[in-house]
Design a protein around this motif. Sequence first.
Motif, PDB file in Angstrom:
ATOM      1  N   ALA A   9     -44.956  65.589 -44.960  1.00 49.22           N
ATOM      2  CA  ALA A   9     -43.544  65.183 -44.754  1.00 49.22           C
ATOM      3  C   ALA A   9     -42.827  66.018 -43.650  1.00 49.22           C
ATOM      4  CB  ALA A   9     -42.936  65.350 -46.101  1.00 49.22           C
ATOM      5  N   PRO A  10     -42.202  65.392 -42.855  1.00 48.15           N
ATOM      6  CA  PRO A  10     -41.401  66.043 -41.757  1.00 48.15           C
ATOM      7  C   PRO A  10     -40.139  66.660 -42.380  1.00 48.15           C
ATOM      8  CG  PRO A  10     -40.795  63.859 -41.643  1.00 48.15           C
ATOM      9  CD  PRO A  10     -41.930  64.076 -42.776  1.00 48.15           C
ATOM     10  N   GLY A  11     -39.768  67.691 -41.417  1.00 55.01           N
ATOM     11  CA  GLY A  11     -38.235  68.179 -41.325  1.00 55.01           C
ATOM     12  C   GLY A  11     -37.573  67.220 -40.587  1.00 55.01           C
ATOM     13  N   ARG A  12     -36.347  67.426 -40.425  1.00 52.87           N
ATOM     14  CA  ARG A  12     -35.312  66.437 -39.788  1.00 52.87           C
ATOM     15  C   ARG A  12     -34.358  67.255 -38.971  1.00 52.87           C
ATOM     16  NH1 ARG A  12     -31.410  68.554 -41.151  1.00 52.87           N
ATOM     17  NH2 ARG A  12     -29.880  68.650 -42.709  1.00 52.87           N
ATOM     18  N   VAL A  13     -33.798  66.643 -37.834  1.00 54.48           N
ATOM     19  CA  VAL A  13     -32.552  67.246 -37.489  1.00 54.48           C
ATOM     20  C   VAL A  13     -31.408  66.108 -37.698  1.00 54.48           C
ATOM     21  CG1 VAL A  13     -32.883  66.536 -34.940  1.00 54.48           C
ATOM     22  CG2 VAL A  13     -31.550  68.444 -35.314  1.00 54.48           C
ATOM     23  N   ASN A  14     -30.304  66.594 -37.911  1.00 57.16           N
ATOM     24  CA  ASN A  14     -29.042  65.640 -38.017  1.00 57.16           C
ATOM     25  C   ASN A  14     -28.250  65.624 -36.612  1.00 57.16           C
ATOM     26  OD1 ASN A  14     -27.739  63.725 -39.597  1.00 57.16           O
ATOM     27  ND2 ASN A  14     -26.156  65.263 -40.128  1.00 57.16           N
ATOM     28  N   VAL A  37     -32.578  68.656 -27.928  1.00 63.29           N
ATOM     29  CA  VAL A  37     -32.828  69.998 -27.628  1.00 63.29           C
ATOM     30  C   VAL A  37     -32.189  70.759 -28.840  1.00 63.29           C
ATOM     31  CG1 VAL A  37     -32.632  72.222 -26.253  1.00 63.29           C
ATOM     32  CG2 VAL A  37     -32.611  69.800 -25.131  1.00 63.29           C
ATOM     33  N   ILE A  38     -33.235  71.506 -29.685  1.00 61.16           N
ATOM     34  CA  ILE A  38     -32.909  72.357 -30.743  1.00 61.16           C
ATOM     35  C   ILE A  38     -32.874  73.794 -30.618  1.00 61.16           C
ATOM     36  CG2 ILE A  38     -33.709  72.731 -33.212  1.00 61.16           C
ATOM     37  CD1 ILE A  38     -34.907  69.769 -33.148  1.00 61.16           C
ATOM     38  N   VAL A  39     -31.628  74.401 -30.794  1.00 60.22           N
ATOM     39  CA  VAL A  39     -31.350  75.853 -30.402  1.00 60.22           C
ATOM     40  C   VAL A  39     -31.032  76.759 -31.572  1.00 60.22           C
ATOM     41  CG1 VAL A  39     -30.530  77.504 -28.631  1.00 60.22           C
ATOM     42  CG2 VAL A  39     -30.905  74.969 -28.094  1.00 60.22           C
ATOM     43  N   PRO A  40     -31.863  77.515 -31.967  1.00 64.61           N
ATOM     44  CA  PRO A  40     -31.493  78.504 -32.905  1.00 64.61           C
ATOM     45  C   PRO A  40     -30.381  79.311 -32.466  1.00 64.61           C
ATOM     46  CG  PRO A  40     -34.006  78.304 -32.810  1.00 64.61           C
ATOM     47  CD  PRO A  40     -33.509  77.775 -31.710  1.00 64.61           C
ATOM     48  N   SER A  41     -29.408  79.542 -33.440  1.00 67.77           N
ATOM     49  CA  SER A  41     -28.423  80.363 -33.295  1.00 67.77           C
ATOM     50  C   SER A  41     -28.750  81.772 -33.069  1.00 67.77           C
ATOM     51  CB  SER A  41     -27.113  79.870 -33.847  1.00 67.77           C
ATOM     52  OG  SER A  41     -27.475  80.486 -35.369  1.00 67.77           O
ATOM     53  N   GLY A  42     -29.695  82.075 -33.790  1.00 65.36           N
ATOM     54  CA  GLY A  42     -30.139  83.422 -34.174  1.00 65.36           C
ATOM     55  C   GLY A  42     -29.279  84.233 -35.413  1.00 65.36           C
ATOM     56  N   VAL A  43     -28.441  83.218 -36.008  1.00 69.10           N
ATOM     57  CA  VAL A  43     -27.819  83.619 -37.289  1.00 69.10           C
ATOM     58  C   VAL A  43     -28.431  82.892 -38.253  1.00 69.10           C
ATOM     59  CG1 VAL A  43     -25.445  83.637 -38.348  1.00 69.10           C
ATOM     60  CG2 VAL A  43     -25.734  83.709 -36.052  1.00 69.10           C
ATOM     61  N   ALA A  44     -29.167  83.668 -39.294  1.00 68.58           N
ATOM     62  CA  ALA A  44     -30.098  82.909 -40.371  1.00 68.58           C
ATOM     63  C   ALA A  44     -28.940  82.443 -41.310  1.00 68.58           C
ATOM     64  CB  ALA A  44     -31.039  83.932 -41.094  1.00 68.58           C
ATOM     65  N   ARG A  45     -29.363  81.339 -42.026  1.00 72.62           N
ATOM     66  CA  ARG A  45     -28.424  80.611 -42.877  1.00 72.62           C
ATOM     67  C   ARG A  45     -29.225  80.560 -44.252  1.00 72.62           C
ATOM     68  NH1 ARG A  45     -30.135  75.432 -43.219  1.00 72.62           N
ATOM     69  NH2 ARG A  45     -28.257  74.603 -44.280  1.00 72.62           N
ATOM     70  N   GLY A  46     -28.358  80.554 -45.203  1.00 79.06           N
ATOM     71  CA  GLY A  46     -28.873  80.178 -46.479  1.00 79.06           C
ATOM     72  C   GLY A  46     -28.182  79.386 -47.622  1.00 79.06           C
ATOM     73  N   LEU A  47     -28.554  78.180 -47.563  1.00 81.97           N
ATOM     74  CA  LEU A  47     -27.500  77.117 -48.575  1.00 81.97           C
ATOM     75  C   LEU A  47     -27.088  77.758 -49.771  1.00 81.97           C
ATOM     76  CD1 LEU A  47     -28.571  73.720 -47.474  1.00 81.97           C
ATOM     77  CD2 LEU A  47     -26.362  75.024 -46.546  1.00 81.97           C
ATOM     78  N   GLY A  86     -24.165  65.807 -25.287  1.00 85.63           N
ATOM     79  CA  GLY A  86     -23.210  66.580 -25.985  1.00 85.63           C
ATOM     80  C   GLY A  86     -24.246  67.459 -26.977  1.00 85.63           C
ATOM     81  N   ALA A  87     -23.544  68.696 -27.330  1.00 85.66           N
ATOM     82  CA  ALA A  87     -24.019  69.442 -28.248  1.00 85.66           C
ATOM     83  C   ALA A  87     -23.110  69.959 -29.510  1.00 85.66           C
ATOM     84  CB  ALA A  87     -24.442  70.731 -27.716  1.00 85.66           C
ATOM     85  N   ARG A  88     -23.628  70.081 -30.593  1.00 88.05           N
ATOM     86  CA  ARG A  88     -22.926  70.499 -31.870  1.00 88.05           C
ATOM     87  C   ARG A  88     -23.756  71.184 -32.915  1.00 88.05           C
ATOM     88  NH1 ARG A  88     -24.790  67.314 -36.083  1.00 88.05           N
ATOM     89  NH2 ARG A  88     -22.717  67.315 -37.429  1.00 88.05           N
ATOM     90  N   VAL A 107     -27.930  71.317 -32.082  1.00 90.12           N
ATOM     91  CA  VAL A 107     -28.597  70.263 -31.703  1.00 90.12           C
ATOM     92  C   VAL A 107     -27.906  69.578 -30.311  1.00 90.12           C
ATOM     93  CG1 VAL A 107     -27.586  68.624 -33.173  1.00 90.12           C
ATOM     94  CG2 VAL A 107     -29.604  68.151 -32.177  1.00 90.12           C
ATOM     95  N   ALA A 108     -28.655  69.351 -29.604  1.00 88.24           N
ATOM     96  CA  ALA A 108     -27.997  68.606 -28.360  1.00 88.24           C
ATOM     97  C   ALA A 108     -28.819  67.499 -27.990  1.00 88.24           C
ATOM     98  CB  ALA A 108     -27.959  69.612 -27.252  1.00 88.24           C
ATOM     99  N   VAL A 109     -28.219  66.435 -27.678  1.00 89.13           N
ATOM    100  CA  VAL A 109     -28.835  65.109 -26.967  1.00 89.13           C
ATOM    101  C   VAL A 109     -28.246  64.846 -25.499  1.00 89.13           C
ATOM    102  CG1 VAL A 109     -28.923  62.587 -27.053  1.00 89.13           C
ATOM    103  CG2 VAL A 109     -28.810  63.992 -29.153  1.00 89.13           C
ATOM    104  N   VAL A 110     -29.263  65.193 -24.665  1.00 88.67           N
ATOM    105  CA  VAL A 110     -29.172  65.243 -23.225  1.00 88.67           C
ATOM    106  C   VAL A 110     -30.013  64.226 -22.350  1.00 88.67           C
ATOM    107  CG1 VAL A 110     -30.777  67.466 -23.244  1.00 88.67           C
ATOM    108  CG2 VAL A 110     -28.761  66.949 -21.385  1.00 88.67           C
ATOM    109  N   ALA A 111     -29.360  63.944 -21.113  1.00 87.71           N
ATOM    110  CA  ALA A 111     -30.244  63.168 -20.453  1.00 87.71           C
ATOM    111  C   ALA A 111     -31.296  64.237 -19.960  1.00 87.71           C
ATOM    112  CB  ALA A 111     -29.332  62.580 -19.039  1.00 87.71           C
ATOM    113  N   ALA A 112     -32.619  63.398 -19.685  1.00 87.62           N
ATOM    114  CA  ALA A 112     -33.797  64.390 -19.529  1.00 87.62           C
ATOM    115  C   ALA A 112     -33.543  65.076 -18.112  1.00 87.62           C
ATOM    116  CB  ALA A 112     -34.875  63.532 -19.211  1.00 87.62           C
ATOM    117  N   GLY A 113     -32.898  64.485 -17.185  1.00 84.93           N
ATOM    118  CA  GLY A 113     -32.621  65.006 -15.714  1.00 84.93           C
ATOM    119  C   GLY A 113     -31.642  66.657 -15.814  1.00 84.93           C
TER     120      GLY A 113
END
Length: 389
Positions: A29-34, A213-223, A333-335, A346-352
């Motif tokens: 089963a996969p992980g996901r990005v929202n 593009v998925i970028v860890p912020s370096g700030v660990a989280r725990g829900l 854009g990124a958010r 997470v960012a969605v960006v043109a490949a270029g």
Amino acid sequence: MSDTIPLVERTIAAFRRAYGHDPAILAFAPGRVNLIGDHTDYNDGFALPCALQFGTVVAASPLEEPRIIARAADLDMAEDDVRIDAPIETAAQGEWRNHVRGIAAGLPAFGLPVRGAKLAFSGDVPQGNGLSSSASLGVALGLALTAVAGAQAPDKHVLARVAQWSEHHYVGCACGLLDQIASAFGEQDSALLLDCRSLSAKPVAFAADAVIVIVPSGVARGLVDSAYNERRAQCRQAAEYFGVGSLRDLDLAMLEAGEAGCDAAVFRRARHVVTENARTRSAAEAMARGDLAELGQAMRASHASLRDDFEVSVPAVDALVDSLNAAIGEDGGARMTGGGFGGCVVAVVAAGRLPAVDRALADHWLGTGRPAQAHCLGIPSAGARLLQG
């Protein structure tokens, strides 16, 4: 299956080391990005997740005794051994064993079979970054255990609910169903427009020239230890104040008409949910058209709302989002993504634009003085499935 081969091989090797033979069942089963639509799931709203190439593999074989023995390959083969012919107790809070025990207890509660089993599991979902390693594990465990019990094609909606129930009653997080549904129903090369009320998941084709593009912020989280549960309670309070069953039923006009008598923080939480639902549907339409500019605008507005109205971002994440958006320009854009208080961007960006993004990230980490976090490309991937058995 090619993306999962190293993970599969690692898990099979762990099972063989633990039990002396090969497994009968392999489940993934996969992980996901929202991409957009955070904190809308438990308000019956909309979200736009996609399953990723990362995930969890569970190897399993039947055991004649009414016990489940589980080995966590990524935790030095740590073991749990629990009987399933008696009430299953929780382990200490934060223990990985609660995931196994919660699924084992939840399957019969939802009408799915469970029997004695030997398990080993391993995953490659980056943990603590909001990519749903927990949901990936829960769904994979459910799929493996039902297969051991003879059900090779259980209802994935029910599996998702079992995994959510496990989070609520054993793991200790009052999560919605977004993560589990995305993990169960992901489709290759598509995101999913998820209606969290009906649980329908409509594939939305991902633009061929766009990259996640998925970028860890370096700030660990725990829900479990964060203010997630508090935000959920505030949303319930808002729904009660406005006289609706859930914030899905609240529109902007109703919201603004009731602002004067509403607690200020509760009002802001509701405003985020109402506007995020609208943004998510617009973003899905933009993605289907291949309109990265409109999709990017929605993602930027989503981050501002999560930062200001829902108050689940942190300054380090905001700075990272700003750096990415400056580099992306109008081509996406990124958010922040996930529950908040750290985790991933997470960012969605043109490949270029990828070279510009790489340069911006290098400059960002240099400017913060903090260790650079390795970013990765997310591949929209297929959902939970049996690989063997």
